[in-house]
Design a protein around this motif. Structure first.
Motif, short mmCIF file in Angstrom:
data_model
loop_
_atom_site.label_atom_id
_atom_site.label_comp_id
_atom_site.label_asym_id
_atom_site.label_seq_id
_atom_site.Cartn_x
_atom_site.Cartn_y
_atom_site.Cartn_z
N LEU A 284 36.92 54.23 11.47
CA LEU A 284 37.40 53.28 12.73
C LEU A 284 38.42 54.20 13.57
CD1 LEU A 284 37.66 49.87 10.75
CD2 LEU A 284 35.68 50.79 12.08
N LYS A 285 38.05 55.33 14.06
CA LYS A 285 38.61 55.73 15.15
C LYS A 285 37.63 57.18 15.54
CE LYS A 285 40.95 59.13 12.25
NZ LYS A 285 42.05 59.61 11.73
N PRO A 286 37.92 57.54 16.77
CA PRO A 286 38.79 57.23 17.71
C PRO A 286 38.92 55.75 18.42
CG PRO A 286 37.52 58.76 18.73
CD PRO A 286 37.09 58.59 17.28
N GLU A 287 39.96 55.12 18.28
CA GLU A 287 39.95 53.90 18.90
C GLU A 287 40.39 53.65 20.38
OE1 GLU A 287 42.51 50.98 16.60
OE2 GLU A 287 41.93 49.30 17.94
N VAL A 288 39.67 52.66 21.01
CA VAL A 288 40.14 52.70 22.68
C VAL A 288 41.41 51.62 22.64
CG1 VAL A 288 39.38 51.76 24.83
CG2 VAL A 288 37.98 53.35 23.43
N VAL A 289 42.38 52.11 23.20
CA VAL A 289 43.60 50.91 23.47
C VAL A 289 44.04 51.06 24.81
CG1 VAL A 289 45.81 50.89 22.34
CG2 VAL A 289 44.40 51.78 20.95
N LEU A 290 44.37 49.87 25.04
CA LEU A 290 44.78 49.55 26.54
C LEU A 290 46.07 48.84 26.65
CD1 LEU A 290 41.44 48.49 28.55
CD2 LEU A 290 42.86 50.46 29.13
N ASP A 291 46.82 49.09 27.69
CA ASP A 291 47.92 48.43 28.00
C ASP A 291 47.33 47.13 28.52
OD1 ASP A 291 50.75 48.39 29.41
OD2 ASP A 291 49.57 47.85 30.80
N GLU A 292 48.24 46.07 28.24
CA GLU A 292 47.73 44.61 28.24
C GLU A 292 47.69 44.16 29.74
OE1 GLU A 292 45.79 42.81 26.73
OE2 GLU A 292 46.27 40.86 27.47
N GLN A 293 49.01 44.72 30.66
CA GLN A 293 48.73 44.31 31.93
C GLN A 293 47.77 45.27 32.71
OE1 GLN A 293 52.79 45.53 32.98
NE2 GLN A 293 52.88 43.61 34.15
N LEU A 294 47.52 46.25 32.48
CA LEU A 294 46.52 47.23 32.95
C LEU A 294 45.12 46.33 32.64
CD1 LEU A 294 45.03 49.55 34.66
CD2 LEU A 294 45.31 50.72 32.45
N ARG A 295 44.90 45.99 31.45
CA ARG A 295 43.69 45.33 30.98
C ARG A 295 43.44 43.78 31.72
NH1 ARG A 295 41.39 41.30 28.36
NH2 ARG A 295 43.37 40.23 27.97
N LEU A 296 44.47 43.23 32.03
CA LEU A 296 44.32 42.14 32.86
C LEU A 296 43.72 42.48 34.32
CD1 LEU A 296 47.20 39.98 31.08
CD2 LEU A 296 44.77 39.46 30.97
N ALA A 297 44.51 43.23 34.76
CA ALA A 297 44.38 43.56 36.31
C ALA A 297 43.03 44.04 36.41
CB ALA A 297 45.22 44.63 36.50
N ALA A 298 42.36 44.71 35.50
CA ALA A 298 41.15 45.20 35.43
C ALA A 298 40.03 43.97 35.15
CB ALA A 298 40.74 46.57 34.45
N LEU A 299 40.42 43.07 34.62
CA LEU A 299 39.49 42.02 34.10
C LEU A 299 38.67 41.39 35.11
CD1 LEU A 299 38.27 40.61 31.61
CD2 LEU A 299 40.21 39.05 31.78
N ARG A 300 39.51 40.84 36.04
CA ARG A 300 39.02 39.99 37.18
C ARG A 300 37.56 40.94 38.05
NH1 ARG A 300 40.93 38.58 42.96
NH2 ARG A 300 41.00 40.61 42.99
N PRO A 301 37.86 42.05 38.46
CA PRO A 301 36.62 42.64 39.00
C PRO A 301 35.56 42.99 38.06
CG PRO A 301 38.32 44.33 38.76
CD PRO A 301 39.07 42.72 38.50
N ILE A 302 36.10 43.26 36.86
CA ILE A 302 34.57 43.15 35.75
C ILE A 302 34.06 42.02 35.38
CG2 ILE A 302 34.22 44.03 33.33
CD1 ILE A 302 36.29 45.85 33.72
N GLU A 303 34.80 40.84 35.60
CA GLU A 303 33.92 39.43 35.29
C GLU A 303 33.19 38.96 36.09
OE1 GLU A 303 37.34 37.07 32.14
OE2 GLU A 303 37.84 36.97 34.39
N ARG A 304 33.58 39.50 37.57
CA ARG A 304 32.69 39.24 38.69
C ARG A 304 31.48 40.13 38.61
NH1 ARG A 304 37.18 39.57 43.60
NH2 ARG A 304 37.41 37.23 43.88
N MET A 305 31.50 41.26 38.11
CA MET A 305 30.44 42.15 37.97
C MET A 305 29.36 41.60 36.99
SD MET A 305 30.30 45.96 36.15
CE MET A 305 30.39 45.16 34.43
#
Ligand code: SF4
Length: 317
Positions: free
Chosen positions: A292-313
């Motif tokens: 169960l590695k290597p695992e992709v880990v993301l900073d939550e603030q960055l994740r939320l900022a990137a979420l909106r354009p991806i949801e539109r996609m």
């Protein structure tokens, strides 16, 4: 260093066992090697993999593709563990677009709407208004109000193609894909001449001299669908060589030629082989499922900022 695996191990059976034990789903891109495509639960293009990652009930997502695809899966479904066979599987397009450079271009063009191709880092997506894939790039751009100028990053060839399709005012980033930019017009024309009834089918990341001769232009999935539905029986395929496995399975009676020699046939060329995609192997899929590695880990603030354009996609096209 990658662990040496006992050669007597049946990797196909082991992967099936681990998948059940870990409640994992394997999502694989069409550019993966044939064995990985064959063990995948879902085989698809970037858009299909993103949608599946968003919907899955599995606890673990094994993303067999390149890093930005795994990052997109994590952004869309943060409670899942997302692992990749090889953390070094990057992308020349993602590398070409640094967030600080895009931020500067945005500041210089404040009226522009930013559309970024999914082949970007989370930091670049966070600066974007919309993301898109090659499947829905034209639909995403067409959905933006007509009076808005657009910054399109990072693939200049896809951007130019979408600009021609939509007639929109677009400022194009100058990134390219190491695979699609290297197809050679003369090589392709010679191949077409040697196979007079063949059709050239091309991905819009290819350069204009290739697209100019194409009988059909489309995303990976659209090219695959075209080979099944077209009356033509011989195709010269100008995109990454991995897709030929799915094309041959989908239409076994038809003939497919790579538009350039792949690395396994000519190690000095490799024009139609993505060096990043092919970092993943069946052995590495087994190891990442087991550990169960290597695992992709993301900073939550960055994740939320990137979420909106991806949801539109994900919602468009
Ligand atoms: S084929 Fe091109 S766009 Fe796709 S991952 Fe490889 S370098 Fe990136």
């Amino acid at each position: 260093m990658t662990e040496i695996i006992n050669p007597s191990l049946d990797l196909f059976a082991e992967i099936e066992r681990l998948k059940r034990e870990q409640n994992a789903v394997i999502l694989a891109h069409y550019y993966q090697e044939p064995d990985i495509q064959d063990i995948a639960d879902v085989l698809g293009d970037s858009l299909a993999l993103a949608r599946k990652a968003q919907d899955t009930d599995a606890d673990v997502i094994v993303l067999c593709g390149v890093h930005f695809m795994a990052e997109t899966a994590k952004i869309l479904n943060p409670t899942k563990k997302v692992v990749v066979p090889d953390m070094n599987a990057g992308c020349s397009l993602a590398d070409s677009c640094k967030p600080e450079d895009l931020a500067k271009l945005k500041a210089e063009n404040p009226k522009h709407v930013v559309v970024s191709y999914v082949n970007t880092t989370a930091a670049v997506k966070a600066l974007s208004d919309y993301c898109c894939t090659s499947s829905n790039a034209t639909a995403v751009v067409a959905s933006i109000p007509k009076d808005k100028p657009i910054i399109f990053a990072p693939d200049v060839n896809l951007g130019r193609y979408v600009q021609e399709q939509t007639g929109r005012d677009m400022l194009l980033w100058q990134g390219t894909c190491v695979v699609h930019e290297t197809f050679n017009e003369k090589y392709v024309l010679d191949l077409l001449a040697k196979n007079p009834r063949s059709e050239l089918i091309a991905h819009p990341e290819c350069e204009p001299p290739i697209l100019r001769h194409a009988h059909f232009i489309g995303s990976t999935k659209k090219l695959l669908d075209y080979t099944k539905s077209s009356a033509a029986t011989v195709f010269v395929v100008a995109t990454e060589s991995g897709i030929l496995h799915a094309m041959r399975k989908g239409a076994p009676e038809k003939t497919f030629f790579e538009a350039a020699p792949s690395r396994d046939k000519d190690p000095t060329c490799g024009c139609s082989t993505c060096p990043y995609m092919k970092l993943n192997t069946l052995e590495k899929v087994f190891l990442c499922l087991r550990d169960l590695k290597p695992e992709v880990v993301l900073d939550e603030q960055l994740r939320l900022a990137a979420l909106r354009p991806i949801e539109r996609m994900v919602a468009i096209g």
